[in-house]
Each structure stands twice: as structure tokens, then as C-alpha cells.
Design an enzyme around this catalytic site. Structure first.
Site, mmCIF file in Angstrom:
data_model
loop_
_atom_site.group_PDB
_atom_site.id
_atom_site.type_symbol
_atom_site.label_atom_id
_atom_site.label_comp_id
_atom_site.label_asym_id
_atom_site.label_seq_id
_atom_site.Cartn_x
_atom_site.Cartn_y
_atom_site.Cartn_z
ATOM 1 N N THR A 9 0.833 -1.202 0.000
ATOM 2 C CA THR A 9 0.000 0.000 0.000
ATOM 3 C C THR A 9 0.867 1.252 0.000
ATOM 4 O O THR A 9 2.097 1.174 -0.120
ATOM 5 C CB THR A 9 -1.019 -0.052 1.168
ATOM 6 O OG1 THR A 9 -1.947 1.032 0.993
ATOM 7 C CG2 THR A 9 -0.367 0.045 2.539
ATOM 8 N N LYS B 108 3.265 1.472 -3.847
ATOM 9 C CA LYS B 108 2.574 0.769 -4.941
ATOM 10 C C LYS B 108 3.278 0.893 -6.296
ATOM 11 O O LYS B 108 3.130 0.042 -7.155
ATOM 12 C CB LYS B 108 1.137 1.279 -5.068
ATOM 13 C CG LYS B 108 0.202 0.723 -4.020
ATOM 14 C CD LYS B 108 -1.220 1.193 -4.253
ATOM 15 C CE LYS B 108 -2.195 0.436 -3.366
ATOM 16 N NZ LYS B 108 -3.588 0.712 -3.696
ATOM 17 N N ASP C 226 -7.313 -3.958 -7.191
ATOM 18 C CA ASP C 226 -8.191 -2.831 -6.856
ATOM 19 C C ASP C 226 -9.341 -2.635 -7.853
ATOM 20 O O ASP C 226 -10.428 -2.209 -7.468
ATOM 21 C CB ASP C 226 -7.380 -1.526 -6.769
ATOM 22 C CG ASP C 226 -6.625 -1.409 -5.448
ATOM 23 O OD1 ASP C 226 -7.014 -2.083 -4.479
ATOM 24 O OD2 ASP C 226 -5.646 -0.638 -5.398
ATOM 25 N N GLY D 62 -3.811 7.784 -7.317
ATOM 26 C CA GLY D 62 -3.658 6.360 -7.599
ATOM 27 C C GLY D 62 -4.982 5.619 -7.708
ATOM 28 O O GLY D 62 -5.199 4.848 -8.654
ATOM 29 N N ALA D 63 -5.888 5.828 -6.752
ATOM 30 C CA ALA D 63 -7.148 5.083 -6.759
ATOM 31 C C ALA D 63 -8.003 5.453 -7.975
ATOM 32 O O ALA D 63 -8.754 4.614 -8.487
ATOM 33 C CB ALA D 63 -7.915 5.350 -5.464
#
Ligand code: NAP
Length: 285
Positions: free
Chosen positions: A66, A70, A107, A132-133
């Protein structure tokens, strides 16, 4: 029971103390009857290589990665799945037969999980944030065949980079959050996904909304609001949206679902029922 034969899987990041992964993963390992434990290990940037190399030599069966590692972990892996390559982010590792790290990213599957039963093909979506997400979310929305994906961000640099990343797949519309067109997009959106950390329990004061209260004035009850944050539940954004009559989804299902996919990767296909991990978290929270 932990014995001298017990192996481990670790979450590597920094900071790590807030993580819920040990709770749900240990519940899953117990359910599957695996002689494995899951622990969270804080790791500084400068120690990452040493830690990953050391884990190859001991009874470590896999890792979750995490923030902030990443991307940095790429150089330490010998096999990288197409999805991790495309997203330029890795969240799951296992040792292959040559005792080298094989990597993937779960993810996207985690994000899609709560949306699978909704028919979102040809619908309009907005993603808030360009970190990132947001990459995993956009890939998920592409996989679900949404007709338009607009990204609203406060950061022009990362917004441009993100749009370029998906250039050969879809034409994303990028906007800064103070752009007047944002209100029209919000009025017409079928799905809005918050990938900014605004609303998180630890980072911000209570009742803070992404881009402020005025930003949300044209939200209507037909829009689904998906906030990637799971603590607090509900977030200020989900509270406001529920009050307006919107369907709301928080980040807990994504967290559980990406964890389920990591287990499949580590164990070459074992499946854990969603409720096993979800209930462990709910009991804990
Ligand atoms: P990240 O890479 O740091 O990206 C965060 C994005 O939000 C960036 O575009 C950032 O813009 C923007 N942002 C930060 N603070 C903001 C503010 N005050 N106002 C407006 N925009 C702001 O982080 P990430 O890895 O994408 O994670 C984002 C969130 O998703 C976190 O809350 C994380 O916990 C959550 N998440 C949940 C799951 C799950 O399983 N449920 C999985 C992944 C992530 P700047 O670049 O300008 O700072």
C-alpha cells in the site's frame, strides 16, 4: 493455532497502523483453514528493497503493498500482470516457483464488486480526484462500459497525466473543480465516485465535502454516489447524498473485494465468501 509451521502474509506500507486488512484477512485464513497469519509491517522507502529481498528467504507466502510503495515495488518484481502494468500500481505479490516476486493489482475488481448488479452500461459517470485510486476506478468504469467518464480534480498536472494514461482506451473529459461545467456534469451524472481523501476520519474535520458544499448544489436523487472512504461510515458526502435520496455505496465493499481477490492470487484460486471478511470488519469497527 499458530505453530512452528505457520507461514505469513504481510501488508507493507507507511503508515500502516490504521489498516483493516489484518482483521479481514485473518478471518478469511481461519475460515479456509490455512496455516497462515496476516500482519501489517511498516516499511520506510529506503528499506523496501531489503525487506522484500529478506522475505524471499523466509516463510512469507505473499504480500499486499500500500501507500507509498505501490509504484516503487515495480523494480523488485520479475512478473507483473497486464492490469498492474496498465495502472502503474501493484497491490499484491506472491513468490513464484523461482522464488521471485510475481505481482498484480486487485483494486479494479474490488471497485467493480458493488457495481456488478447495477446496469451501468452507457451511463454517465464522474470521478473526483486524479491520484492512484482514480486509475483503478477509471479502469473499472471502462470495464463496465460507462458511456462517459469525466474526471474532476484540483491538480492539473496529475489530471493531464491520468487522461494521457487512458488515451488509447477512452476519451476522458478532464475538468478542474472550479470549472463552471462541473455543475452540468453533476446534474446529469448517473454515478459519481469520490477518490479524494476528503471526508476521512483522521485527516479532515467533520462534515467536509470534496470541493466544498457549493460544488454539490446540483446533485439530484437519481445519482449513485460511491465514496471510496470506509471510515467514517457514512462519510459526510454519503450523508448528504442519502439525505437527497441518492443510492450510496461506501468503500468497505471495495476493501473486502480487493482482499478476496488477493487471497485467490496467493492461493491459486481459493475463494472466500464476501460475508466472512465483511462481518469480521463490521464486528471490529
Ligand atoms: P492519492 O494517490 O493521494 O490521490 C488522492 C487524490 O485526491 C489526488 O488527486 C489529490 O490531489 C486529491 N486530493 C487530496 N486532498 C484533496 C483535497 N483536500 N481536496 C481535493 N482533492 C484532494 O490517494 P489514493 O491512493 O488515490 O487514495 C484516495 C482515497 O481512496 C483514500 O481515501 C483511500 O483511503 C481511498 N481508497 C480506498 C480503497 C478501498 O478499498 N476502499 C482503495 C484505495 C483507496 P493532489 O494531487 O492535488 O493532492
Amino acid at each position: 493455532m499458530i505453530s512452528s509451521k505457520t507461514s505469513f502474509i504481510a501488508l507493507i506500507g507507511n503508515p500502516i497502523s490504521h489498516s483493516l486488512s489484518p482483521i479481514m484477512q485473518n478471518a478469511a485464513f481461519q475460515y479456509l483453514g490455512l496455516d497462515l497469519i496476516y500482519i501489517a509491517i511498516p516499511c520506510k522507502d529506503e528499506d523496501l528493497e531489503l525487506v522484500l529481498n529478506s522475505f524471499k528467504k523466509i516463510n512469507c507466502k505473499g504480500l499486499n503493498i500500500t501507500i507509498p510503495h505501490k509504484e516503487k515495488v515495480f523494480d523488485l518484481c520479475s512478473e507483473i500482470s497486464p492490469i498492474a502494468n496498465k495502472l502503474k500500481a501493484i497491490n499484491t505479490l506472491k513468490l513464484n516457483s523461482k522464488k521471485e516476486w510475481s505481482a498484480t493489482n486487485t483494486d479494479v475488481e474490488g471497485f467493480i464488486y458493488p457495481l456488478k448488479t447495477l446496469n451501468l452500461a452507457n451511463k454517465k459517470s464522474i470521478v473526483l480526484g486524479s491520484g492512484g485510486a482514480a486509475r483503478s476506478v477509471i479502469q473499472g468504469l471502462i470495464d463496465l462500459n460507462l458511456s462517459t467518464i469525466s474526471v474532476i480534480s484540483r491538480n492539473k498536472l496529475s489530471l493531464d497525466k491520468l487522461i494521457k494514461n487512458f488515451d488509447n482506451q477512452i476519451q476522458l473529459q478532464g475538468l478542474l473543480n472550479d470549472d463552471d461545467k462541473a455543475q452540468i456534469l453533476i446534474r446529469e451524472a448517473d454515478l459519481i465516485v469520490n477518490t479524494t481523501p476528503v471526508g476521512m476520519k483522521t485527516k479532515y474535520e467533520n462534515n467536509v465535502l470534496p470541493y466544498g458544499e457549493v460544488f454539490w448544489k446540483s446533485l439530484n436523487s437519481q445519482t449513485i454516489i460511491y465514496d471510496l472512504i470506509y471510515n467514517p461510515a457514512p462519510t459526510p458526502l454519503l450523508k448528504l447524498s442519502a439525505k437527497k435520496g441518492c443510492m450510496t455505496i461506501n468503500g468497505l465493499e471495495m476493501l473486502v473485494a480487493q482482499g478476496m481477490k488477493s487471497i485467490s492470487f496467493w492461493t491459486d484460486g481459493l475463494e472466500v465468501p464476501f460475508h466472512v471478511m465483511n462481518e469480521a470488519l463490521k464486528k471490529y469497527l
